[in-house]
Design a protein around this motif. Structure first.
Motif, mmCIF file in Angstrom:
data_model
loop_
_atom_site.group_PDB
_atom_site.id
_atom_site.type_symbol
_atom_site.label_atom_id
_atom_site.label_comp_id
_atom_site.label_asym_id
_atom_site.label_seq_id
_atom_site.Cartn_x
_atom_site.Cartn_y
_atom_site.Cartn_z
ATOM 1 N N ARG A 64 0.826 -1.208 0.000
ATOM 2 C CA ARG A 64 0.000 0.000 0.000
ATOM 3 C C ARG A 64 0.860 1.258 0.000
ATOM 4 N N LEU A 65 1.952 1.245 0.771
ATOM 5 C CA LEU A 65 2.852 2.401 0.788
ATOM 6 C C LEU A 65 3.488 2.626 -0.583
ATOM 7 N N LYS A 66 3.947 1.546 -1.221
ATOM 8 C CA LYS A 66 4.557 1.658 -2.541
ATOM 9 C C LYS A 66 3.539 2.179 -3.551
ATOM 10 N N ALA A 67 2.313 1.645 -3.502
ATOM 11 C CA ALA A 67 1.274 2.082 -4.432
ATOM 12 C C ALA A 67 0.946 3.556 -4.225
ATOM 13 N N MET A 68 0.926 3.988 -2.983
ATOM 14 C CA MET A 68 0.629 5.387 -2.702
ATOM 15 C C MET A 68 1.734 6.290 -3.255
ATOM 16 N N ARG A 69 2.995 5.919 -3.056
ATOM 17 C CA ARG A 69 4.106 6.718 -3.583
ATOM 18 C C ARG A 69 4.048 6.797 -5.107
ATOM 19 N N LEU A 70 3.738 5.659 -5.745
ATOM 20 C CA LEU A 70 3.664 5.644 -7.208
ATOM 21 C C LEU A 70 2.477 6.468 -7.711
ATOM 22 N N ALA A 71 1.337 6.369 -7.052
ATOM 23 C CA ALA A 71 0.165 7.138 -7.466
ATOM 24 C C ALA A 71 0.440 8.634 -7.351
ATOM 25 N N ILE A 72 1.075 9.045 -6.286
ATOM 26 C CA ILE A 72 1.407 10.459 -6.108
ATOM 27 C C ILE A 72 2.383 10.912 -7.191
ATOM 28 N N SER A 73 3.367 10.082 -7.504
ATOM 29 C CA SER A 73 4.331 10.438 -8.549
ATOM 30 C C SER A 73 3.655 10.568 -9.908
ATOM 31 N N LEU A 74 2.736 9.657 -10.211
ATOM 32 C CA LEU A 74 2.024 9.729 -11.482
ATOM 33 C C LEU A 74 1.155 10.978 -11.557
ATOM 34 N N LEU A 75 0.476 11.295 -10.465
ATOM 35 C CA LEU A 75 -0.357 12.497 -10.441
ATOM 36 C C LEU A 75 0.500 13.747 -10.611
ATOM 37 N N ASP A 76 1.649 13.778 -9.961
ATOM 38 C CA ASP A 76 2.553 14.921 -10.100
ATOM 39 C C ASP A 76 3.073 15.054 -11.527
ATOM 40 N N ALA A 77 3.211 13.920 -12.208
ATOM 41 C CA ALA A 77 3.732 13.932 -13.574
ATOM 42 C C ALA A 77 2.643 14.219 -14.608
ATOM 43 N N GLY A 78 1.382 14.332 -14.176
ATOM 44 C CA GLY A 78 0.312 14.686 -15.097
ATOM 45 C C GLY A 78 -0.594 13.556 -15.523
ATOM 46 N N THR A 79 -0.438 12.376 -14.975
ATOM 47 C CA THR A 79 -1.331 11.269 -15.287
ATOM 48 C C THR A 79 -2.452 11.275 -14.260
ATOM 49 N N TYR A 80 -3.588 11.859 -14.653
ATOM 50 C CA TYR A 80 -4.696 12.034 -13.713
ATOM 51 C C TYR A 80 -5.773 10.971 -13.859
ATOM 52 N N ASP A 81 -5.748 10.211 -14.936
ATOM 53 C CA ASP A 81 -6.780 9.222 -15.208
ATOM 54 C C ASP A 81 -6.216 7.819 -14.981
ATOM 55 N N ARG A 120 -2.429 -2.651 -10.051
ATOM 56 C CA ARG A 120 -3.886 -2.538 -9.885
ATOM 57 C C ARG A 120 -4.225 -1.644 -8.709
ATOM 58 N N LEU A 121 -3.466 -1.766 -7.628
ATOM 59 C CA LEU A 121 -3.701 -0.946 -6.447
ATOM 60 C C LEU A 121 -3.429 0.530 -6.741
ATOM 61 N N VAL A 122 -2.406 0.810 -7.529
ATOM 62 C CA VAL A 122 -2.107 2.193 -7.918
ATOM 63 C C VAL A 122 -3.301 2.771 -8.670
ATOM 64 N N ARG A 123 -3.834 2.008 -9.627
ATOM 65 C CA ARG A 123 -4.982 2.505 -10.391
ATOM 66 C C ARG A 123 -6.207 2.705 -9.504
ATOM 67 N N SER A 124 -6.408 1.821 -8.545
ATOM 68 C CA SER A 124 -7.574 1.984 -7.668
ATOM 69 C C SER A 124 -7.421 3.199 -6.769
ATOM 70 N N LEU A 125 -6.195 3.552 -6.406
ATOM 71 C CA LEU A 125 -5.982 4.760 -5.609
ATOM 72 C C LEU A 125 -6.218 6.024 -6.434
ATOM 73 N N MET A 126 -6.013 5.918 -7.740
ATOM 74 C CA MET A 126 -6.168 7.090 -8.603
ATOM 75 C C MET A 126 -7.619 7.362 -8.984
ATOM 76 N N THR A 127 -8.508 6.418 -8.750
ATOM 77 C CA THR A 127 -9.915 6.634 -9.122
ATOM 78 C C THR A 127 -10.667 7.380 -8.056
#
Length: 80
Positions: free
Chosen positions: A29-46, A73-80
């Protein structure tokens, strides 16, 4: 509050005596959260645009070990 006034949260040790699966899920969960935040910062919002390839390339850029399919999959679920 500006970024220069933010103080990091003091880390506490994980509780001892829990099943190994709990620690694995916690770290996933921690890894997925870090990756989701990095993707959002890089402009991947969907979440639909966050493919496994994009998530794994972000992991390489940020110095995180290659995530599994479950973590992706967990990263994508955090981004929704």
């Amino acid at each position: 509050m500006t970024a220069s006034t933010l103080v990091p949260v003091k880390k506490k040790p994980l509780p001892a005596g829990l099943p190994r699966e709990w620690y694995e899920n916690h770290n996933r969960r921690l890894k997925a959260m870090r990756l989701a935040i990095s993707l959002l910062d890089a402009g991947t919002y969907d979440a639909k645009r966050a493919t496994n390839r994009k998530i794994r390339s972000m992991a390489v850029r940020t110095g995180i070990h290659r995530p599994s399919n479950t973590t992706c999959r967990l990263v994508r679920s955090l981004m929704t």
